[in-house]
Motif scaffolding. Structure first.
Motif, PDB file in Angstrom:
ATOM      1  N   PRO A 122      32.565  49.217  49.402  1.00  0.00           N
ATOM      2  CA  PRO A 122      31.092  49.283  49.389  1.00  0.00           C
ATOM      3  C   PRO A 122      30.509  49.427  47.994  1.00  0.00           C
ATOM      4  O   PRO A 122      29.467  48.840  47.695  1.00  0.00           O
ATOM      5  CB  PRO A 122      30.796  50.518  50.257  1.00  0.00           C
ATOM      6  N   ALA A 123      31.174  50.198  47.132  1.00  0.00           N
ATOM      7  CA  ALA A 123      30.664  50.363  45.765  1.00  0.00           C
ATOM      8  C   ALA A 123      30.675  49.042  45.011  1.00  0.00           C
ATOM      9  O   ALA A 123      29.717  48.702  44.297  1.00  0.00           O
ATOM     10  CB  ALA A 123      31.506  51.403  45.027  1.00  0.00           C
ATOM     11  N   THR A 124      31.740  48.263  45.171  1.00  0.00           N
ATOM     12  CA  THR A 124      31.825  46.963  44.496  1.00  0.00           C
ATOM     13  C   THR A 124      30.793  45.989  45.058  1.00  0.00           C
ATOM     14  O   THR A 124      30.180  45.220  44.303  1.00  0.00           O
ATOM     15  CB  THR A 124      33.241  46.385  44.653  1.00  0.00           C
ATOM     16  N   LEU A 296      31.578  37.419  38.797  1.00  0.00           N
ATOM     17  CA  LEU A 296      31.077  38.792  38.915  1.00  0.00           C
ATOM     18  C   LEU A 296      32.149  39.724  39.467  1.00  0.00           C
ATOM     19  O   LEU A 296      32.303  40.860  39.009  1.00  0.00           O
ATOM     20  CB  LEU A 296      29.840  38.835  39.812  1.00  0.00           C
ATOM     21  N   LEU A 297      32.882  39.249  40.466  1.00  0.00           N
ATOM     22  CA  LEU A 297      33.949  40.076  41.019  1.00  0.00           C
ATOM     23  C   LEU A 297      35.027  40.334  39.979  1.00  0.00           C
ATOM     24  O   LEU A 297      35.570  41.438  39.877  1.00  0.00           O
ATOM     25  CB  LEU A 297      34.552  39.402  42.258  1.00  0.00           C
ATOM     26  N   GLY A 298      35.352  39.297  39.186  1.00  0.00           N
ATOM     27  CA  GLY A 298      36.312  39.490  38.109  1.00  0.00           C
ATOM     28  C   GLY A 298      35.774  40.428  37.041  1.00  0.00           C
ATOM     29  O   GLY A 298      36.496  41.289  36.528  1.00  0.00           O
ATOM     30  N   THR A 303      34.054  46.092  34.233  1.00  0.00           N
ATOM     31  CA  THR A 303      32.855  46.924  34.191  1.00  0.00           C
ATOM     32  C   THR A 303      33.062  48.250  34.899  1.00  0.00           C
ATOM     33  O   THR A 303      32.633  49.304  34.409  1.00  0.00           O
ATOM     34  CB  THR A 303      31.673  46.164  34.827  1.00  0.00           C
ATOM     35  N   GLU A 304      33.706  48.232  36.063  1.00  0.00           N
ATOM     36  CA  GLU A 304      33.947  49.475  36.790  1.00  0.00           C
ATOM     37  C   GLU A 304      34.868  50.402  36.013  1.00  0.00           C
ATOM     38  O   GLU A 304      34.741  51.626  36.083  1.00  0.00           O
ATOM     39  CB  GLU A 304      34.536  49.169  38.165  1.00  0.00           C
ATOM     40  N   ILE A 335      39.237  41.374  47.055  1.00  0.00           N
ATOM     41  CA  ILE A 335      38.420  40.589  46.128  1.00  0.00           C
ATOM     42  C   ILE A 335      38.483  39.102  46.475  1.00  0.00           C
ATOM     43  O   ILE A 335      37.464  38.407  46.482  1.00  0.00           O
ATOM     44  CB  ILE A 335      38.887  40.841  44.678  1.00  0.00           C
ATOM     45  N   ALA A 336      39.685  38.620  46.796  1.00  0.00           N
ATOM     46  CA  ALA A 336      39.836  37.203  47.149  1.00  0.00           C
ATOM     47  C   ALA A 336      39.087  36.864  48.428  1.00  0.00           C
ATOM     48  O   ALA A 336      38.482  35.795  48.546  1.00  0.00           O
ATOM     49  CB  ALA A 336      41.314  36.866  47.305  1.00  0.00           C
TER      50      ALA A 336
END
Length: 360
Positions: A122-124, A296-298, A303-304, A335-336
């Motif tokens: 959820p945070a991602t 963005l996911l990458g 960033t996190e 992520i995938a």
């Protein structure tokens, strides 16, 4: 029973709707294959990396054990985790667990990987959606303005800023944001997702949704404050790229005959831009947005980590550093899956934006 009552429901659907339905089914059928291929690559890559989780576990956190004691412990840990088995045997066990949707438990702490993902995902998603919203708003507005002011100083400045923004790496933007807005100006918090002083017991782990469900409005503003810097860090790079794509797409449409016809009819410039130019510019823009979602996911992985934001990206980095195989495999799959679902949704969105694709 008559043949009409047993006929396939596809026979009663418009031809374009049948085509869209079949496209959805084909796309869904591809997802397990993509995830299996990725999971296999991650499985192999983790075991090719130097180091072993058994080494850290056997050392017992550095409790003054001798080399001989560590070596003996390491052998026992490898046996307990099944890491002493041949690689093909380990892979077979991994595939069997994956087919039964078992992602295993973390080597460090014995936490369920599904539980860890349930806390981190959820945070991602919050961070990615916030970054996407900021990037789209900035990119579309500046791209349209640059196209309408083609050749002016506004156009030149906008393109220069866009080029710089998408050229800067995420970690550099993140560190710059921390130094300027967190250390020098002290406007924004730079670490974590919520202040440690807040007593937060998640229901869904989506903070905004939990604030509504738990009737705790005091959660919202601190959450937004902690979200701003990581979201803007991700968004700026993507916004610069969107600006360039939107500008090129709008310029191409502005030269079309139907735009000149709309102006000759006396329609205002705002109506022409909204209802004719933007509507016919969206296909290449949506394509870029779908691809950039993966970026963005990458970027969230970096960033996190920079902002100590407790998402899947940070979980993935911690898993790699600890050689925590189940955690890395689970985080990579999550992520995938997100990336694959978004790109399939973009493909389906084409049929909404372009009615010509619905024709049989």
């Amino acid at each position: 029973m008559s043949a009409s009552t047993t006929a396939s429901p596809f026979l009663h659907m418009p031809k374009w709707a049948t085509g869209v339905t079949m496209l959805v089914l084909r796309r869904l059928a591809v997802i397990p294959v993509v995830l299996l291929a990725l999971a296999s690559l991650v499985f192999l890559a983790m075991r090719l990396l130097p180091g072993s989780p058994a080494t850290s576990l056997a050392a017992g956190g550095g409790n003054g054990l001798s080399a001989a004691e560590v070596s003996a412990n390491e052998e026992r840990v490898n046996q307990a985790l099944g890491l002493d088995q041949p690689l093909l045997t380990q892979y077979g066990t991994f595939l069997n667990d994956l087919v039964h949707l078992r992602l295993g438990t973390s080597f460090f702490g014995s936490n369920s990987v599904l539980g860890l993902l349930g806390d981190a995902l959820p945070a991602t998603i919050e961070l990615t959606l916030a970054a996407m919203t900021i990037a789209v708003l900035l990119g579309v507005v500046t791209g349209v303005i640059a196209a309408l002011r083609k050749g002016s100083w506004v156009d030149t400045t906008t393109r220069a800023v866009a080029t710089v923004s998408f050229s800067l790496p995420w970690f550099a933007l993140g560190v710059l944001g921390i130094v300027v807005f967190g250390v020098w100006l002290r406007w924004l918090p730079v670490l974590g997702r919520l202040p440690s002083s807040l007593d937060y017991h998640p229901t869904t782990n989506f903070v905004l949704l939990d604030a509504i469900l738990q009737d705790r409005p005091e959660l919202v503003w601190p959450w937004i404050q902690h979200l701003i810097l990581p979201a803007v860090t991700l968004a700026l790079s993507m916004a610069g790229f969107i600006t360039r794509i939107v500008r090129a797409s709008v310029l191409e449409v502005l030269d079309d005959d139907f735009v000149r016809t709309a102006r000759m009819k006396g329609l205002s410039e705002g109506v022409v831009i909204r209802h004719h130019v933007l509507r016919n510019s969206w296909l290449p823009i949506v394509t870029v947005l779908g691809l950039q979602f993966g970026s963005l996911l990458g970027g969230s992985v970096i960033t996190e980590t920079v902002f100590s934001y407790a998402g899947v990206g940070r979980l993935l980095v911690q898993g790699v550093l600890q050689r925590d195989y189940p955690v890395v495999q689970g985080a990579a799959l999550a992520i995938a899956l997100l990336f694959t679902l978004v790109n399939h949704a973009v493909d389906l969105l084409y049929t909404v934006l372009d009615p010509r694709l619905r024709k049989g």
